[in-house]
Write a protein that holds these residues in place. Structure first.
Motif, PDB file in Angstrom:
ATOM      1  N   TYR A   1     -28.716 -17.842  12.579  1.00 54.17           N
ATOM      2  CA  TYR A   1     -28.681 -16.452  13.024  1.00 54.17           C
ATOM      3  C   TYR A   1     -27.570 -16.301  14.043  1.00 54.17           C
ATOM      4  O   TYR A   1     -27.350 -17.184  14.877  1.00 54.17           O
ATOM      5  CB  TYR A   1     -30.022 -16.037  13.641  1.00 54.17           C
ATOM      6  CG  TYR A   1     -31.114 -16.022  12.613  1.00 54.17           C
ATOM      7  CD1 TYR A   1     -31.374 -14.876  11.871  1.00 54.17           C
ATOM      8  CD2 TYR A   1     -31.850 -17.165  12.352  1.00 54.17           C
ATOM      9  CE1 TYR A   1     -32.362 -14.878  10.889  1.00 54.17           C
ATOM     10  CE2 TYR A   1     -32.830 -17.178  11.370  1.00 54.17           C
ATOM     11  CZ  TYR A   1     -33.076 -16.027  10.648  1.00 54.17           C
ATOM     12  OH  TYR A   1     -34.035 -16.025   9.664  1.00 54.17           O
ATOM     13  N   ALA A   2     -26.852 -15.166  13.961  1.00 50.55           N
ATOM     14  CA  ALA A   2     -25.824 -14.820  14.933  1.00 50.55           C
ATOM     15  C   ALA A   2     -26.437 -13.869  15.952  1.00 50.55           C
ATOM     16  O   ALA A   2     -27.041 -12.858  15.579  1.00 50.55           O
ATOM     17  CB  ALA A   2     -24.644 -14.159  14.238  1.00 50.55           C
TER      18      ALA A   2
ATOM     19  N   ILE B   1     -23.745 -16.369  20.028  1.00 50.44           N
ATOM     20  CA  ILE B   1     -24.500 -17.606  19.824  1.00 50.44           C
ATOM     21  C   ILE B   1     -24.857 -17.660  18.358  1.00 50.44           C
ATOM     22  O   ILE B   1     -25.361 -16.676  17.789  1.00 50.44           O
ATOM     23  CB  ILE B   1     -25.786 -17.620  20.670  1.00 50.44           C
ATOM     24  CG1 ILE B   1     -25.447 -17.550  22.162  1.00 50.44           C
ATOM     25  CG2 ILE B   1     -26.638 -18.860  20.357  1.00 50.44           C
ATOM     26  CD1 ILE B   1     -26.631 -17.248  23.055  1.00 50.44           C
ATOM     27  N   ILE B   2     -24.586 -18.786  17.717  1.00 53.30           N
ATOM     28  CA  ILE B   2     -25.002 -19.007  16.333  1.00 53.30           C
ATOM     29  C   ILE B   2     -25.882 -20.245  16.350  1.00 53.30           C
ATOM     30  O   ILE B   2     -25.435 -21.331  16.728  1.00 53.30           O
ATOM     31  CB  ILE B   2     -23.816 -19.201  15.377  1.00 53.30           C
ATOM     32  CG1 ILE B   2     -22.879 -17.986  15.448  1.00 53.30           C
ATOM     33  CG2 ILE B   2     -24.311 -19.426  13.952  1.00 53.30           C
ATOM     34  CD1 ILE B   2     -21.587 -18.152  14.665  1.00 53.30           C
ATOM     35  N   ALA B   3     -27.148 -20.057  15.967  1.00 47.97           N
ATOM     36  CA  ALA B   3     -28.107 -21.153  16.060  1.00 47.97           C
ATOM     37  C   ALA B   3     -29.153 -21.037  14.960  1.00 47.97           C
ATOM     38  O   ALA B   3     -29.338 -19.978  14.353  1.00 47.97           O
ATOM     39  CB  ALA B   3     -28.780 -21.144  17.428  1.00 47.97           C
TER      40      ALA B   3
ATOM     41  N   LEU C   1     -35.915 -14.447  11.572  1.00 52.00           N
ATOM     42  CA  LEU C   1     -35.217 -13.410  12.318  1.00 52.00           C
ATOM     43  C   LEU C   1     -36.021 -13.014  13.546  1.00 52.00           C
ATOM     44  O   LEU C   1     -35.461 -12.818  14.629  1.00 52.00           O
ATOM     45  CB  LEU C   1     -34.978 -12.189  11.422  1.00 52.00           C
ATOM     46  CG  LEU C   1     -34.299 -10.983  12.064  1.00 52.00           C
ATOM     47  CD1 LEU C   1     -32.934 -11.341  12.627  1.00 52.00           C
ATOM     48  CD2 LEU C   1     -34.183  -9.851  11.055  1.00 52.00           C
ATOM     49  N   GLU C   2     -37.331 -12.943  13.401  1.00 51.21           N
ATOM     50  CA  GLU C   2     -38.199 -12.590  14.523  1.00 51.21           C
ATOM     51  C   GLU C   2     -38.106 -13.626  15.638  1.00 51.21           C
ATOM     52  O   GLU C   2     -38.078 -13.278  16.823  1.00 51.21           O
ATOM     53  CB  GLU C   2     -39.644 -12.420  14.069  1.00 51.21           C
ATOM     54  CG  GLU C   2     -39.870 -11.245  13.141  1.00 51.21           C
ATOM     55  CD  GLU C   2     -39.417 -11.482  11.694  1.00 51.21           C
ATOM     56  OE1 GLU C   2     -39.201 -12.667  11.290  1.00 51.21           O
ATOM     57  OE2 GLU C   2     -39.257 -10.491  10.972  1.00 51.21           O
ATOM     58  N   ALA C   3     -38.055 -14.908  15.263  1.00 53.38           N
ATOM     59  CA  ALA C   3     -37.939 -15.971  16.264  1.00 53.38           C
ATOM     60  C   ALA C   3     -36.588 -15.909  16.975  1.00 53.38           C
ATOM     61  O   ALA C   3     -36.512 -16.102  18.197  1.00 53.38           O
ATOM     62  CB  ALA C   3     -38.136 -17.339  15.613  1.00 53.38           C
TER      63      ALA C   3
ATOM     64  N   TYR D   1     -27.082 -15.343   9.467  1.00 57.38           N
ATOM     65  CA  TYR D   1     -25.700 -15.807   9.349  1.00 57.38           C
ATOM     66  C   TYR D   1     -25.649 -16.887   8.279  1.00 57.38           C
ATOM     67  O   TYR D   1     -26.436 -17.838   8.305  1.00 57.38           O
ATOM     68  CB  TYR D   1     -25.232 -16.370  10.694  1.00 57.38           C
ATOM     69  CG  TYR D   1     -23.841 -16.957  10.679  1.00 57.38           C
ATOM     70  CD1 TYR D   1     -22.734 -16.143  10.776  1.00 57.38           C
ATOM     71  CD2 TYR D   1     -23.649 -18.325  10.572  1.00 57.38           C
ATOM     72  CE1 TYR D   1     -21.446 -16.683  10.762  1.00 57.38           C
ATOM     73  CE2 TYR D   1     -22.370 -18.873  10.566  1.00 57.38           C
ATOM     74  CZ  TYR D   1     -21.291 -18.045  10.669  1.00 57.38           C
ATOM     75  OH  TYR D   1     -20.024 -18.589  10.654  1.00 57.38           O
ATOM     76  N   LYS D   2     -24.703 -16.746   7.365  1.00 62.33           N
ATOM     77  CA  LYS D   2     -24.509 -17.745   6.322  1.00 62.33           C
ATOM     78  C   LYS D   2     -23.187 -18.454   6.556  1.00 62.33           C
ATOM     79  O   LYS D   2     -22.127 -17.851   6.471  1.00 62.33           O
ATOM     80  CB  LYS D   2     -24.500 -17.097   4.934  1.00 62.33           C
ATOM     81  CG  LYS D   2     -24.301 -18.100   3.838  1.00 62.33           C
ATOM     82  CD  LYS D   2     -24.281 -17.436   2.473  1.00 62.33           C
ATOM     83  CE  LYS D   2     -23.972 -18.460   1.413  1.00 62.33           C
ATOM     84  NZ  LYS D   2     -23.852 -17.849   0.093  1.00 62.33           N
ATOM     85  N   ARG D   3     -23.280 -19.731   6.865  1.00 61.13           N
ATOM     86  CA  ARG D   3     -22.059 -20.521   7.089  1.00 61.13           C
ATOM     87  C   ARG D   3     -21.462 -20.884   5.739  1.00 61.13           C
ATOM     88  O   ARG D   3     -22.131 -21.459   4.879  1.00 61.13           O
ATOM     89  CB  ARG D   3     -22.400 -21.785   7.881  1.00 61.13           C
ATOM     90  CG  ARG D   3     -21.187 -22.616   8.172  1.00 61.13           C
ATOM     91  CD  ARG D   3     -21.556 -23.814   9.010  1.00 61.13           C
ATOM     92  NE  ARG D   3     -20.383 -24.619   9.259  1.00 61.13           N
ATOM     93  CZ  ARG D   3     -20.392 -25.699  10.006  1.00 61.13           C
ATOM     94  NH1 ARG D   3     -21.514 -26.084  10.592  1.00 61.13           N
ATOM     95  NH2 ARG D   3     -19.298 -26.368  10.206  1.00 61.13           N
ATOM     96  N   VAL D   4     -20.192 -20.545   5.583  1.00 63.78           N
ATOM     97  CA  VAL D   4     -19.477 -20.864   4.337  1.00 63.78           C
ATOM     98  C   VAL D   4     -18.403 -21.912   4.595  1.00 63.78           C
ATOM     99  O   VAL D   4     -18.269 -22.863   3.847  1.00 63.78           O
ATOM    100  CB  VAL D   4     -18.870 -19.579   3.722  1.00 63.78           C
ATOM    101  CG1 VAL D   4     -18.030 -19.911   2.501  1.00 63.78           C
ATOM    102  CG2 VAL D   4     -19.969 -18.582   3.363  1.00 63.78           C
ATOM    103  N   LEU D   5     -17.637 -21.755   5.675  1.00 65.46           N
ATOM    104  CA  LEU D   5     -16.557 -22.682   5.994  1.00 65.46           C
ATOM    105  C   LEU D   5     -16.630 -23.060   7.460  1.00 65.46           C
ATOM    106  O   LEU D   5     -17.033 -22.235   8.286  1.00 65.46           O
ATOM    107  CB  LEU D   5     -15.200 -22.028   5.716  1.00 65.46           C
ATOM    108  CG  LEU D   5     -14.919 -21.683   4.258  1.00 65.46           C
ATOM    109  CD1 LEU D   5     -13.662 -20.851   4.171  1.00 65.46           C
ATOM    110  CD2 LEU D   5     -14.788 -22.939   3.422  1.00 65.46           C
ATOM    111  N   PRO D   6     -16.174 -24.157   7.908  1.00 63.23           N
ATOM    112  CA  PRO D   6     -15.913 -25.344   7.113  1.00 63.23           C
ATOM    113  C   PRO D   6     -17.201 -26.005   6.686  1.00 63.23           C
ATOM    114  O   PRO D   6     -18.222 -25.900   7.278  1.00 63.23           O
ATOM    115  CB  PRO D   6     -15.125 -26.238   8.062  1.00 63.23           C
ATOM    116  CG  PRO D   6     -15.537 -25.850   9.430  1.00 63.23           C
ATOM    117  CD  PRO D   6     -15.929 -24.395   9.317  1.00 63.23           C
TER     118      PRO D   6
END
Length: 99
Positions: free
Chosen positions: A3-4, A61-63, A68-70, A94-99
């Motif tokens: 999540y971002a 912050i991306i963690a 989503l609630e948490a 948030y969906k990490r695609v790269l790298p």
């Protein structure tokens, strides 16, 4: 899932940030220790890593959180929120695609 947490500061937030920074960083360190932090940091108000008295305009912050609630609950209880640093906080998957 990742999540971002996108945070926008109030005007002239630097003194508020400085006062709450140790508690904020301690909380972020827990995410690091648990292997849940992808990235975290502030947005400098100037085009430099050290903006001095100009301060910062927000944070990202991306963690990893269970839901989503948490992620929203975690963001809502951040020391910067309690100190009045943030004007607005948006939490999104948030969906990490790269790298």
């Amino acid at each position: 899932m990742l999540y971002a947490i996108m945070c926008e500061d109030v005007d002239d937030s630097l003194p508020l940030r400085q006062a709450a920074r140790p508690a904020h960083l301690s909380r972020i360190q827990h995410l690091v220790d648990e292997g849940r932090l992808l990235a975290a940091g502030p947005h400098p108000a100037l085009d430099t890593e050290e903006p001095g008295a100009a301060g910062f305009t927000g944070s990202l912050i991306i963690a990893d959180f269970d839901s989503l609630e948490a992620a929203q609950a975690w963001a809502d209880s951040d020391p910067y929120m309690a100190a009045g640093v943030f004007r607005q906080v948006i939490v999104k998957p948030y969906k990490r695609v790269l790298p």
